[in-house]
Design a protein around this motif. Structure first.
Motif, PDB file in Angstrom:
ATOM      1  N   ARG A  68       0.851  -1.189   0.000  1.00 52.45           N
ATOM      2  CA  ARG A  68       0.000   0.000   0.000  1.00 52.45           C
ATOM      3  C   ARG A  68       0.884   1.235   0.000  1.00 52.45           C
ATOM      4  NH1 ARG A  68      -4.691   1.565   4.342  1.00 52.45           N
ATOM      5  NH2 ARG A  68      -5.212   3.540   3.399  1.00 52.45           N
ATOM      6  N   GLU A  69       0.610   2.136  -0.944  1.00 54.01           N
ATOM      7  CA  GLU A  69       1.318   3.399  -1.061  1.00 54.01           C
ATOM      8  C   GLU A  69       2.835   3.245  -1.054  1.00 54.01           C
ATOM      9  OE1 GLU A  69      -0.314   6.079   1.831  1.00 54.01           O
ATOM     10  OE2 GLU A  69      -2.285   5.981   0.896  1.00 54.01           O
ATOM     11  N   GLY A  70       3.311   2.264  -1.833  1.00 55.46           N
ATOM     12  CA  GLY A  70       4.740   2.067  -2.007  1.00 55.46           C
ATOM     13  C   GLY A  70       5.450   1.364  -0.872  1.00 55.46           C
ATOM     14  N   GLN A  71       4.699   0.774   0.064  1.00 55.97           N
ATOM     15  CA  GLN A  71       5.311   0.094   1.203  1.00 55.97           C
ATOM     16  C   GLN A  71       4.651  -1.258   1.438  1.00 55.97           C
ATOM     17  OE1 GLN A  71       4.937   2.450   4.719  1.00 55.97           O
ATOM     18  NE2 GLN A  71       6.237   4.094   3.979  1.00 55.97           N
ATOM     19  N   VAL A  72       5.446  -2.206   1.938  1.00 57.03           N
ATOM     20  CA  VAL A  72       4.906  -3.477   2.396  1.00 57.03           C
ATOM     21  C   VAL A  72       4.448  -3.242   3.826  1.00 57.03           C
ATOM     22  CG1 VAL A  72       5.409  -5.876   2.945  1.00 57.03           C
ATOM     23  CG2 VAL A  72       6.439  -4.823   0.924  1.00 57.03           C
ATOM     24  N   ARG A  73       3.199  -3.570   4.092  1.00 52.68           N
ATOM     25  CA  ARG A  73       2.630  -3.344   5.421  1.00 52.68           C
ATOM     26  C   ARG A  73       2.121  -4.653   6.003  1.00 52.68           C
ATOM     27  NH1 ARG A  73       0.460   2.506   5.807  1.00 52.68           N
ATOM     28  NH2 ARG A  73       1.507   3.471   4.052  1.00 52.68           N
ATOM     29  N   THR A  74       1.955  -4.658   7.307  1.00 49.72           N
ATOM     30  CA  THR A  74       1.439  -5.823   8.010  1.00 49.72           C
ATOM     31  C   THR A  74      -0.028  -5.595   8.331  1.00 49.72           C
ATOM     32  OG1 THR A  74       3.591  -6.246   8.984  1.00 49.72           O
ATOM     33  CG2 THR A  74       1.709  -7.282  10.047  1.00 49.72           C
ATOM     34  N   GLY A  75      -0.816  -6.599   8.044  1.00 51.68           N
ATOM     35  CA  GLY A  75      -2.238  -6.522   8.348  1.00 51.68           C
ATOM     36  C   GLY A  75      -2.691  -7.769   9.071  1.00 51.68           C
ATOM     37  N   MET A  76      -3.914  -7.728   9.544  1.00 46.97           N
ATOM     38  CA  MET A  76      -4.513  -8.911  10.152  1.00 46.97           C
ATOM     39  C   MET A  76      -6.000  -8.893   9.877  1.00 46.97           C
ATOM     40  SD  MET A  76      -6.415  -8.752  13.190  1.00 46.97           S
ATOM     41  CE  MET A  76      -6.684  -7.562  14.482  1.00 46.97           C
ATOM     42  N   ARG A  77      -6.550 -10.093   9.881  1.00 45.93           N
ATOM     43  CA  ARG A  77      -7.973 -10.265   9.603  1.00 45.93           C
ATOM     44  C   ARG A  77      -8.621 -10.837  10.848  1.00 45.93           C
ATOM     45  NH1 ARG A  77     -10.230 -14.855   5.935  1.00 45.93           N
ATOM     46  NH2 ARG A  77     -12.432 -14.516   6.256  1.00 45.93           N
ATOM     47  N   PHE A  78      -9.762 -10.228  11.219  1.00 46.47           N
ATOM     48  CA  PHE A  78     -10.536 -10.725  12.351  1.00 46.47           C
ATOM     49  C   PHE A  78     -12.000 -10.436  12.076  1.00 46.47           C
ATOM     50  CE2 PHE A  78     -12.530 -10.118  16.554  1.00 46.47           C
ATOM     51  CZ  PHE A  78     -12.311 -11.381  17.071  1.00 46.47           C
ATOM     52  N   ARG A  79     -12.831 -11.482  12.151  1.00 49.17           N
ATOM     53  CA  ARG A  79     -14.278 -11.345  11.932  1.00 49.17           C
ATOM     54  C   ARG A  79     -14.608 -10.593  10.644  1.00 49.17           C
ATOM     55  NH1 ARG A  79     -16.541  -9.740  17.868  1.00 49.17           N
ATOM     56  NH2 ARG A  79     -16.117 -11.734  18.857  1.00 49.17           N
ATOM     57  N   ARG A  80     -14.025 -11.004   9.556  1.00 45.50           N
ATOM     58  CA  ARG A  80     -14.295 -10.440   8.228  1.00 45.50           C
ATOM     59  C   ARG A  80     -13.905  -8.968   8.095  1.00 45.50           C
ATOM     60  NH1 ARG A  80     -18.329 -13.557   5.006  1.00 45.50           N
ATOM     61  NH2 ARG A  80     -18.322 -11.611   3.871  1.00 45.50           N
TER      62      ARG A  80
END
Length: 113
Positions: free
Chosen positions: A18-30
């Motif tokens: 996102r926006e030229g960077q690798v970012r960390t995300g997580m998914r919880f309850r959709r």
């Protein structure tokens, strides 16, 4: 707005671009969340203070916990990229998150899951 405290084993983490960077995300309850900051277990009050400030600003946040740390996440639907640096508490972070798997997942693939 309440902040949830969740055992980290109950969320799915991923990396995305996102926006030229690798970012960390997580998914919880959709819902998808973006990594904000991480605190060690002795800094619990700092973690919840940050989560409370985010909630007061109208940002849906979640705190995930392990036996030795607390991680703050904010809902991707409300992320303002320019504001993210101001959310971190410099000097209090334990360091960047290292994912369980090194592969990157396109955000579109996570959204369609």
């Amino acid at each position: 707005m309440e902040t949830l405290l969740i055992n980290e084993q109950f969320v799915s983490q991923f990396k995305y671009w996102r926006e030229g960077q690798v970012r960390t995300g997580m998914r919880f309850r959709r819902n998808l969340f973006e990594y904000v900051s991480k605190f060690n277990h002795h800094q619990r009050h700092h973690a919840f203070d940050l989560a409370w400030k985010l909630a007061q600003a109208g940002k849906e946040s979640i705190v995930t916990a392990t036996s030795d740390s607390y991680t703050i996440w904010v809902n991707l639907r409300v992320v303002c990229p320019a504001a993210l640096p101001s959310w971190s508490n410099s000097g209090l972070e334990v360091g960047a998150f290292e994912p369980a798997s090194p592969g990157l997942v396109p955000l579109e693939a996570v959204l369609s899951a």
